[in-house]
Design a protein around this motif. Structure first.
Motif, PDB file in Angstrom:
ATOM      1  N   VAL A  62       1.070  -1.382  -0.122  1.00 52.02           N
ATOM      2  CA  VAL A  62       0.139  -0.185  -0.161  1.00 52.02           C
ATOM      3  C   VAL A  62       1.258   1.245  -0.146  1.00 52.02           C
ATOM      4  CG1 VAL A  62      -1.721   1.033   0.979  1.00 52.02           C
ATOM      5  CG2 VAL A  62      -1.826  -1.037   1.287  1.00 52.02           C
ATOM      6  N   ILE A  63       1.483   1.447   1.413  1.00 48.14           N
ATOM      7  CA  ILE A  63       3.060   2.008   1.274  1.00 48.14           C
ATOM      8  C   ILE A  63       3.561   2.520  -0.294  1.00 48.14           C
ATOM      9  CG2 ILE A  63       4.456   3.509   2.728  1.00 48.14           C
ATOM     10  CD1 ILE A  63       2.020   3.513   3.719  1.00 48.14           C
ATOM     11  N   THR A  64       3.780   1.764  -0.919  1.00 49.28           N
ATOM     12  CA  THR A  64       4.885   1.453  -2.087  1.00 49.28           C
ATOM     13  C   THR A  64       3.851   2.425  -3.572  1.00 49.28           C
ATOM     14  OG1 THR A  64       6.123  -0.118  -1.740  1.00 49.28           O
ATOM     15  CG2 THR A  64       5.790   0.230  -4.012  1.00 49.28           C
ATOM     16  N   VAL A  65       2.867   1.393  -3.186  1.00 49.50           N
ATOM     17  CA  VAL A  65       1.948   2.071  -4.309  1.00 49.50           C
ATOM     18  C   VAL A  65       1.737   3.652  -3.784  1.00 49.50           C
ATOM     19  CG1 VAL A  65      -0.514   2.556  -5.403  1.00 49.50           C
ATOM     20  CG2 VAL A  65       1.008   0.294  -4.916  1.00 49.50           C
ATOM     21  N   GLY A 282       3.960   9.844   3.940  1.00 46.51           N
ATOM     22  CA  GLY A 282       4.135   8.033   3.032  1.00 46.51           C
ATOM     23  C   GLY A 282       4.639   7.344   4.807  1.00 46.51           C
ATOM     24  N   ASP A 283       5.094   7.585   4.954  1.00 42.84           N
ATOM     25  CA  ASP A 283       6.364   7.086   6.345  1.00 42.84           C
ATOM     26  C   ASP A 283       5.941   6.874   7.105  1.00 42.84           C
ATOM     27  OD1 ASP A 283       8.557   5.982   4.288  1.00 42.84           O
ATOM     28  OD2 ASP A 283       9.731   7.838   5.137  1.00 42.84           O
ATOM     29  N   GLY A 284       5.181   8.537   7.364  1.00 48.05           N
ATOM     30  CA  GLY A 284       4.221   8.193   8.998  1.00 48.05           C
ATOM     31  C   GLY A 284       3.506   7.579   8.701  1.00 48.05           C
ATOM     32  N   LEU A 285       2.480   7.771   7.682  1.00 45.80           N
ATOM     33  CA  LEU A 285       1.051   7.164   7.303  1.00 45.80           C
ATOM     34  C   LEU A 285       1.436   5.063   7.432  1.00 45.80           C
ATOM     35  CD1 LEU A 285      -1.565   6.928   6.191  1.00 45.80           C
ATOM     36  CD2 LEU A 285      -0.994   6.173   3.870  1.00 45.80           C
ATOM     37  N   SER A 286       2.549   4.828   7.191  1.00 47.59           N
ATOM     38  CA  SER A 286       3.216   3.319   7.221  1.00 47.59           C
ATOM     39  C   SER A 286       2.945   2.836   8.318  1.00 47.59           C
ATOM     40  CB  SER A 286       4.532   3.330   6.280  1.00 47.59           C
ATOM     41  OG  SER A 286       5.428   3.780   7.226  1.00 47.59           O
ATOM     42  N   ALA A 287       3.485   3.897   9.331  1.00 47.17           N
ATOM     43  CA  ALA A 287       3.667   3.288  11.363  1.00 47.17           C
ATOM     44  C   ALA A 287       2.145   3.797  11.679  1.00 47.17           C
ATOM     45  CB  ALA A 287       4.291   3.829  11.868  1.00 47.17           C
ATOM     46  N   VAL A 288       1.371   4.066  11.110  1.00 52.69           N
ATOM     47  CA  VAL A 288      -0.104   3.882  11.176  1.00 52.69           C
ATOM     48  C   VAL A 288      -0.788   2.930  10.951  1.00 52.69           C
ATOM     49  CG1 VAL A 288      -2.995   5.673  11.042  1.00 52.69           C
ATOM     50  CG2 VAL A 288      -0.743   6.971  11.250  1.00 52.69           C
ATOM     51  N   LEU A 289      -0.949   2.621  10.015  1.00 52.94           N
ATOM     52  CA  LEU A 289      -1.058   1.254   9.374  1.00 52.94           C
ATOM     53  C   LEU A 289      -0.950  -0.217   9.926  1.00 52.94           C
ATOM     54  CD1 LEU A 289      -2.194   2.187   5.538  1.00 52.94           C
ATOM     55  CD2 LEU A 289      -3.133   3.033   7.494  1.00 52.94           C
ATOM     56  N   ALA A 290       0.773   0.245  10.158  1.00 53.33           N
ATOM     57  CA  ALA A 290       1.177  -0.887  10.420  1.00 53.33           C
ATOM     58  C   ALA A 290       0.617  -1.090  12.648  1.00 53.33           C
ATOM     59  CB  ALA A 290       3.097  -0.326  11.321  1.00 53.33           C
ATOM     60  N   GLY A 291       0.486   0.032  13.342  1.00 54.33           N
ATOM     61  CA  GLY A 291      -0.214  -0.304  14.234  1.00 54.33           C
ATOM     62  C   GLY A 291      -1.269  -0.830  14.722  1.00 54.33           C
ATOM     63  N   VAL A 297       7.091  -0.513  10.780  1.00 55.76           N
ATOM     64  CA  VAL A 297       7.255   0.953   9.925  1.00 55.76           C
ATOM     65  C   VAL A 297       7.415   0.283   8.586  1.00 55.76           C
ATOM     66  CG1 VAL A 297       8.196   3.405  10.309  1.00 55.76           C
ATOM     67  CG2 VAL A 297       7.333   1.435  12.210  1.00 55.76           C
ATOM     68  N   ASP A 298       7.737   1.292   7.839  1.00 49.29           N
ATOM     69  CA  ASP A 298       8.236   1.171   5.970  1.00 49.29           C
ATOM     70  C   ASP A 298       9.788   2.343   6.000  1.00 49.29           C
ATOM     71  OD1 ASP A 298       7.284  -1.108   5.717  1.00 49.29           O
ATOM     72  OD2 ASP A 298       5.625  -0.254   4.296  1.00 49.29           O
ATOM     73  N   THR A 299      10.386   2.003   4.874  1.00 45.77           N
ATOM     74  CA  THR A 299      11.214   2.779   4.421  1.00 45.77           C
ATOM     75  C   THR A 299      11.906   2.560   3.067  1.00 45.77           C
ATOM     76  OG1 THR A 299      13.007   4.272   5.245  1.00 45.77           O
ATOM     77  CG2 THR A 299      13.356   2.232   5.666  1.00 45.77           C
TER      78      THR A 299
END
Length: 455
Positions: A62-65, A282-291, A297-299
């Motif tokens: 999702v974050i990559t897209v 986008g990185d911040g969103l990855s942490a929210v979705l991960a939670g 967390v993605d990078t």
């Protein structure tokens, strides 16, 4: 000559699919290693680790897209980048899990992600306070601190078990290490880039006759399914965990910024401050979705940045297709269950390669800092020392409150805070000018520490 518009090129469908699959293969091992290592260190069963892997792939996709295509004016750098789970968060997550449990891990990550979303635009304005001196120091500590985790996977988690440290386990890890090294160094083209993945597959094949591969439970996993929100219970928010994960997000921001600038240089697309801020969001969103979904967390994955440079395929629609493939893989829980069955020595052998690589990347990043300057040299030395002392001296903070131990036992957090603070004081205030006033730094021979003489 590459033009800035090349990132917006739409390739034929066949080429999009081919290059998209290549991006997934390049990043896959590094991405799934994070849940494998975390699950083993946190003492989770294989079924649970399989769920973590599925959620990990889904969120990474999702974050990559999002990063490739963008969402309005708020999310996504609109660059050909592939995102995946970062190793930076591993140690803090393990510490929080052992102290408070999984609900606290993902509650802390959720808040850390929200903090990241709030700070994405301000951070893009202060990125100069996270130079190679800071990011290189943190990456070095990340790599060294995780090597011990890889060793734990190789020898086993129970010192009382007969299999603990068994020669067979060590031999299997050694074979995996040798295969990865040979293919990476001597392989050509795709064989070199996929050396770690091939080593992992070979290790699994060797583990079968050794009786180390256990696939029980795989058949019980569904072929298709969505990760359930808050699978591990209602999120909890211990202050120490929230602070640790917020620091992790800040470190990820610094790492991603460097990667975004590298992709900008490769593709010729100039980045504005808003472009960088949308990428960090986008990185911040990855942490929210991960939670929410129990992921990580993605990078930006630098190996995929290298693939963009090597192949000269700069289309962001290629990485968007790679993200879609990751989403599809994340919707297959049985695949996650199969990956979760990979034996510890195999994961440890692969992890050893990856974690040591992070260490060397950190050292290489520090080379871009002016370490002939005695102040910078001291900042790096002190920060690495502070970051590694809880890793190398176990239980040194046991008499501190349990909440404080989450922060103090995380070498990554200590290194990040120390290097950031020292860099701020000595490189962005008059204190630095005073420190350097009477110093003339002499060029040093390789291996010597820089010294200064009084003018």
């Amino acid at each position: 000559m590459t033009t800035p518009q090349s990132v917006d090129t739409r390739l034929p469908l066949g080429q999009l699919a081919l290059f998209g699959v290549q991006h997934v293969l390049i990043m896959y091992t590094g991405c799934v290693t994070v849940p494998l290592v975390f699950g083993a260190a946190a003492g989770l069963d294989r079924a649970t680790i399989g769920l973590l892997i599925s959620a990990d792939l889904l969120v990474a996709g999702v974050i990559t897209v999002v990063q490739s295509l963008g969402v309005g004016r708020v999310l996504g750098a609109r660059l050909p980048i592939v995102c995946g789970a970062t190793f930076v968060a591993l140690t803090p997550m393990i510490l929080i899990a052992r102290q408070y449990g999984l609900p606290a891990v993902y509650g802390s990550m959720l808040i850390g992600g929200l903090v990241g979303l709030a700070l994405a635009w301000p951070f893009a304005m202060i990125v100069r306070y996270f130079p190679p001196l800071v990011s290189g120091t943190v990456l070095t500590v990340v790599g060294v601190s995780l090597i011990g985790v890889a060793g734990g996977l190789i020898v086993g988690s129970d010192p009382k078990a007969d299999s603990f440290g068994a020669p067979a386990r060590l031999a299997l890890a050694a074979v995996v290490l040798v295969i990865a090294t040979v293919l990476t160094c001597l392989g050509r083209g795709v064989w070199s880039r996929l050396g770690v993945l091939i080593a992992l597959i070979a290790g699994v094949a060797l583990a079968i006759p050794m009786g180390l591969l256990h696939l029980d439970g795989v058949s019980a996993a569904a072929w298709f399914g969505l990760p359930r929100p808050f699978r591990f219970g209602a999120p909890q928010f211990p202050l120490a965990g929230v602070v640790a994960m917020s620091v992790v997000v800040a470190v990820v921001f610094a790492e991603s910024t460097a990667s975004l600038l590298a992709v900008s240089e490769i593709t010729g697309k100039r980045l504005s401050r808003n472009d960088i801020a949308r990428g960090l969001a986008g990185d911040g969103l990855s942490a929210v979705l991960a939670g929410v979904f129990g992921s990580f967390v993605d990078t930006v994955f630098n190996q995929n940045v290298g693939a963009v440079a090597t192949t000269r395929v700069h289309s962001r629609y290629v990485t968007a297709v790679g993200g879609a493939i990751l989403v599809a893989l994340g919707l297959v829980p049985r695949l996650g269950a199969v990956v979760a069955a990979v034996p510890g020595p195999v994961v440890g052998g692969v992890g050893l390669v990856l974690f040591a690589t992070i260490t060397v990347v950190g050292v290489d990043t520090l080379r871009r800092a002016d370490l002939t300057d005695r102040v910078n040299f001291t900042i790096a030395a002190v920060s690495i020392g502070v970051g590694l002392i809880p890793v190398l001296t176990k239980d040194m903070f046991t008499k501190f409150p349990s909440s404080a131990q989450i922060l103090l036992n995380s070498g990554i957090t200590l290194a990040a805070v120390t290097s950031f603070a020292l860099n701020l004081v000595f490189n962005h205030t008059r204190v630095g000018a005073i420190a350097r006033r009477d110093a003339i730094v002499r060029p040093t021979a390789a291996g010597d520490t820089p010294d200064a003489v009084t003018a």
